[in-house]
Design an enzyme around this catalytic site. Structure first.
Site, PDB file in Angstrom:
ATOM      1  N   GLU A 100       3.263 -12.741 -15.153  1.00 36.54           N
ATOM      2  CA  GLU A 100       2.943 -11.524 -14.403  1.00 36.54           C
ATOM      3  C   GLU A 100       2.046 -10.574 -15.184  1.00 36.54           C
ATOM      4  OE1 GLU A 100       6.575 -10.418 -11.411  1.00 36.54           O
ATOM      5  OE2 GLU A 100       6.971 -10.228 -13.555  1.00 36.54           O
TER       6      GLU A 100
ATOM      7  N   HIS B  60      12.095 -35.109 -18.748  1.00 37.72           N
ATOM      8  CA  HIS B  60      11.653 -35.732 -17.501  1.00 37.72           C
ATOM      9  C   HIS B  60      10.280 -35.216 -17.079  1.00 37.72           C
ATOM     10  CE1 HIS B  60      15.580 -37.637 -16.819  1.00 37.72           C
ATOM     11  NE2 HIS B  60      16.070 -36.538 -17.357  1.00 37.72           N
TER      12      HIS B  60
ATOM     13  N   ARG C 161       2.115   0.826  -6.009  1.00 34.51           N
ATOM     14  CA  ARG C 161       2.214   0.085  -4.758  1.00 34.51           C
ATOM     15  C   ARG C 161       0.894  -0.559  -4.364  1.00 34.51           C
ATOM     16  NH1 ARG C 161       6.812   1.222  -1.694  1.00 34.51           N
ATOM     17  NH2 ARG C 161       5.730   0.274   0.061  1.00 34.51           N
TER      18      ARG C 161
ATOM     19  N   LYS D 115       7.873 -13.309 -16.268  1.00 29.40           N
ATOM     20  CA  LYS D 115       7.423 -12.052 -16.882  1.00 29.40           C
ATOM     21  C   LYS D 115       6.112 -12.263 -17.639  1.00 29.40           C
ATOM     22  CE  LYS D 115      10.014  -9.113 -15.358  1.00 29.40           C
ATOM     23  NZ  LYS D 115       9.809  -9.927 -14.156  1.00 29.40           N
TER      24      LYS D 115
ATOM     25  N   ASN E 132      -0.133   0.535   6.137  1.00 31.91           N
ATOM     26  CA  ASN E 132       0.447  -0.484   5.277  1.00 31.91           C
ATOM     27  C   ASN E 132       1.038  -1.549   6.187  1.00 31.91           C
ATOM     28  OD1 ASN E 132       1.657  -1.984   3.264  1.00 31.91           O
ATOM     29  ND2 ASN E 132       3.388  -0.600   3.000  1.00 31.91           N
ATOM     30  N   GLY E 133       0.735  -2.815   5.948  1.00 33.80           N
ATOM     31  CA  GLY E 133       1.260  -3.888   6.776  1.00 33.80           C
ATOM     32  C   GLY E 133       0.157  -4.835   7.205  1.00 33.80           C
TER      33      GLY E 133
ATOM     34  N   CYS F 106       0.821  -1.215   0.000  1.00 30.14           N
ATOM     35  CA  CYS F 106       0.000   0.000   0.000  1.00 30.14           C
ATOM     36  C   CYS F 106       0.852   1.260   0.000  1.00 30.14           C
ATOM     37  CB  CYS F 106      -0.907   0.017   1.228  1.00 30.14           C
ATOM     38  SG  CYS F 106      -1.895  -1.468   1.430  1.00 30.14           S
TER      39      CYS F 106
ATOM     40  N   LYS G 149       4.321  -3.807  -6.423  1.00 33.45           N
ATOM     41  CA  LYS G 149       5.720  -3.618  -6.769  1.00 33.45           C
ATOM     42  C   LYS G 149       6.647  -4.059  -5.648  1.00 33.45           C
ATOM     43  CE  LYS G 149       9.237  -2.200  -9.145  1.00 33.45           C
ATOM     44  NZ  LYS G 149       9.678  -3.037 -10.287  1.00 33.45           N
TER      45      LYS G 149
ATOM     46  N   GLU H 158      12.939 -16.541 -15.481  1.00 33.20           N
ATOM     47  CA  GLU H 158      12.543 -15.145 -15.478  1.00 33.20           C
ATOM     48  C   GLU H 158      11.635 -14.815 -16.658  1.00 33.20           C
ATOM     49  OE1 GLU H 158      12.313 -11.017 -14.570  1.00 33.20           O
ATOM     50  OE2 GLU H 158      12.570 -12.861 -13.416  1.00 33.20           O
TER      51      GLU H 158
ATOM     52  N   TRP I 214      -3.508  -2.082  -1.416  1.00 35.82           N
ATOM     53  CA  TRP I 214      -3.352  -3.441  -1.948  1.00 35.82           C
ATOM     54  C   TRP I 214      -3.942  -4.365  -0.893  1.00 35.82           C
ATOM     55  CZ3 TRP I 214      -1.022  -8.141  -0.839  1.00 35.82           C
ATOM     56  CH2 TRP I 214      -0.839  -9.012  -1.929  1.00 35.82           C
TER      57      TRP I 214
END
Length: 610
Positions: free
Chosen positions: A490, A506, A27, A487, A99-100, A2, A605, A483, A73
């Protein structure tokens, strides 16, 4: 997570709060709200994007020169207007943003319920504002009531509080969630989750530590620690400018930051390359050569993209410095009983320097006696302040939620450190010079790769409706495969997996058919021939192959569906070059699918809660 903004000064607060929220929307973007103090508390909240709040305020901004604002968030409760911040006390005379995560929220809710407090939201935050109200005794100041309440709270928080009972004042506090103070001129002050929130007013910031709380009023600012009383912290200057947090003509921050990589790679290496010596100059590394020579093992901690760069760092440090390296998910590290031997160096990697899991794992390692190092981008961040030494990336703000320029810069920073360690052990000057030359050539090579953008857009058009992708690589290219898949997941919400190319046989090979795009990382490196064989295995089963290859790859001409040619470099730096086409592919696929590239659903983020 947040975003928190607070303002106290001579100017109308609401427009400055909204400007801060715009810069912090990356955020959190589930809901937003603000509260301005002017006699009473005037609060406006809306669910959804920040644009919903902007529309509500278009009919008229609340007047007043003191206020707080928040972009959320969601952690507790769905993203609706009721759960949006700020939250108010029962008489509407205290407002709080947070925030938290308050870990003992349920227990406090039960206690406060017995005292007659009624809760209207699903959030843990509402517990704190009612607790402040409950403990605020006659004759108390706002900061005293806040400190009393926080003494009962368990968990992580960054909060800002205002009240009509004690007007012309903002109280902020931090424990495990980033918060800083912006110190302007002429009695102008701001608070923010990061510097982006305050640079419109001031470049001078003070970073709060865990356990700190601070007071803004018309007389100035004061900082206290819950155990130490009044404390002083240094004022730092933010050196990047406003343009760094604007789109600069690009449609999305993600694309802007992909295109900025020639500059960001120059920045991370600037002043750190010693061509003649084949060495690196790392002023942030404060250990002596003798102390570095005593390092017998390295553990690298990271989450998400930073974990992928850590894997590349493992290969780099083992190859160049011949030191055994373990890479750990920071989120798992502290819940095990990790073995930290004497002469172990622990490296924490985090773009923000505030990632909650990485910070907690770092503290666990320190408690067990490890020497600690940070690789972070944000100057003054908690990890930067709590490690014994470190390396800053110096690439400027990264606003896009999906990390791009920070990832490639982390690889370069790890290469510099591996080179530095290697030259103090057994790496020859000739090999060192070869690496330095490759680092010097890297930005121009990236500029050339970025000219592939139109070709990659065409590939994206062909596969934008695919349901699954497979990314394969070997050696240094395996973390790049991870990665690349991350991406795509996401930003486009397409299921994608990264695997070592040889591991395809495998299990994953069962998925391959003519509907499956398979992205191979196949630059010319020591395992190139092996990867060519893996490509043949996919082609034999009808898979659609997109191959990222070095300039010359005659073995693959006409044998794959798409070839993306990149310049050649030393194996240690090829991950930088191969990752950029994958960033562009993910970006263009997401845009074609109509996804919100800069604010992907459910993501934030900087993950500052567990």
């Amino acid at each position: 997570m947040c975003g928190i903004v607070g303002y106290l000064g001579p100017q109308p607060a609401a427009p400055l709060l909204m400007e801060g929220l715009r810069r912090l929307e990356y955020r959190g973007y589930d809901s937003a709200g603000l509260c301005v103090l002017n006699g009473g508390l005037h609060t406006v909240k809306r669910s959804g994007k920040l644009s919903s709040l902007e529309q509500a305020l278009a009919e008229g901004m609340p007047e007043g020169t003191v206020g707080i604002a928040h972009t959320r968030w969601a952690t507790h409760g769905p993203p609706n207007e009721t759960n949006a911040h700020p939250h108010l006390s029962r008489d509407g005379d205290i407002a709080l943003i947070h925030n938290g995560i308050i870990e003992n929220a349920n227990a406090l809710r039960t206690v406060l319920g017995r005292e007659g407090f009624e809760f209207v939201s699903d959030t843990d935050t509402e517990v704190v504002v009612h607790l402040i109200d409950h403990l605020w005794a006659e004759g108390m100041k706002l900061e005293e009531a806040v400190a009393a309440a926080l003494g009962e709270v368990e968990g992580a928080y960054g909060i800002a509080v205002i009240s009509s009972r004690d007007p012309d004042k903002i109280v902020v506090a931090r424990n495990g969630s980033p918060l800083l103070l912006g110190i302007g001129e002429g009695g102008e002050f701001m608070a923010g989750s990061d510097a982006a929130a305050v640079v419109g007013v001031t470049r001078n910031v003070v970073y709060l530590n865990d356990g700190d709380y601070a007071v803004f009023d018309r007389q100035g600012y004061r900082i206290f620690h819950r155990d130490e009383g009044s404390v002083d912290h240094a004022v730092h200057e933010v050196h990047w400018d406003m343009e760094a947090i604007e789109k600069g003509g690009y449609e999305h921050f993600m694309f802007k930051e992909i295109m900025e990589q020639p500059t960001s790679l120059r920045d991370v290496a600037r002043g750190r390359l010693l061509s003649e010596e084949g060495d690196a100059r790392l002023g942030g590394v404060t250990l002596s050569d003798r102390e570095l020579a005593q390092v017998e093992r390295i553990i690298i901690l990271g989450c998400g993209t930073s974990w992928h760069s850590a894997l590349i760092g493992e290969y780099l440090l083992e190859d160049l410095a011949r030191i055994p390296v373990d890479v750990e998910y920071a989120s798992e590290f502290r819940y095990r009983n990790p073995v930290i031997e004497k002469n172990t160096l622990v490296i924490a990697i985090s773009q923000s320097g505030e990632t909650a899991d990485t910070l907690a794992a770092l503290r666990e390692a320190k408690q067990r006696g490890a020497t600690t190092m940070g690789i972070v981008n944000v100057v003054g961040s908690t990890i930067a302040r709590e490690t014994d030494f470190g390396v800053y990336l110096h690439v400027g703000p990264e606003i896009g939620v999906a990390s791009t320029k920070a990832f490639t810069s982390q690889i370069v920073a790890l290469t510099l450190f591996a080179l530095y360690m290697g030259r103090r052990r057994n790496l020859s000057v000739l090999e060192g010079r070869r690496i330095v030359q490759a680092l010097e050539e890297l930005p121009a090579q990236v500029e050339r790769i970025l000219t592939l953008d139109e070709q990659i857009q065409e590939i994206a058009r062909e596969y934008a409706e695919a349901s699954n992708f497979l990314y394969l690589g070997r050696g240094y290219q395996f973390p790049v495969a991870l990665e690349g898949a991350l991406k795509l997941k996401e930003v486009s919400y397409i299921h994608a997996e990264g695997y070592p190319a040889a591991e395809m046989k495998h299990g994953p090979i069962a998925l391959i058919d003519e509907q499956m795009p398979v992205v191979f990382l196949a630059p010319r490196d020591p395992v190139y021939g092996k990867v060519v064989s893996n490509i043949e295995e996919v082609r034999a089963r009808g898979g659609r192959v997109i191959a990222v290859v070095s300039d010359e790859a005659p073995e693959l001409d006409g044998k794959v569906d798409h070839l993306l040619r990149i310049p050649q470099s030393v194996p240690y730096l090829l991950p930088v070059l191969t990752s950029i086409p994958l960033q562009l592919l993910a970006y263009h696929v997401a845009v074609l699918r109509g996804c919100d590239v800069d604010q992907p659903r459910n993501l934030a983020k900087s993950v500052t809660v567990e």
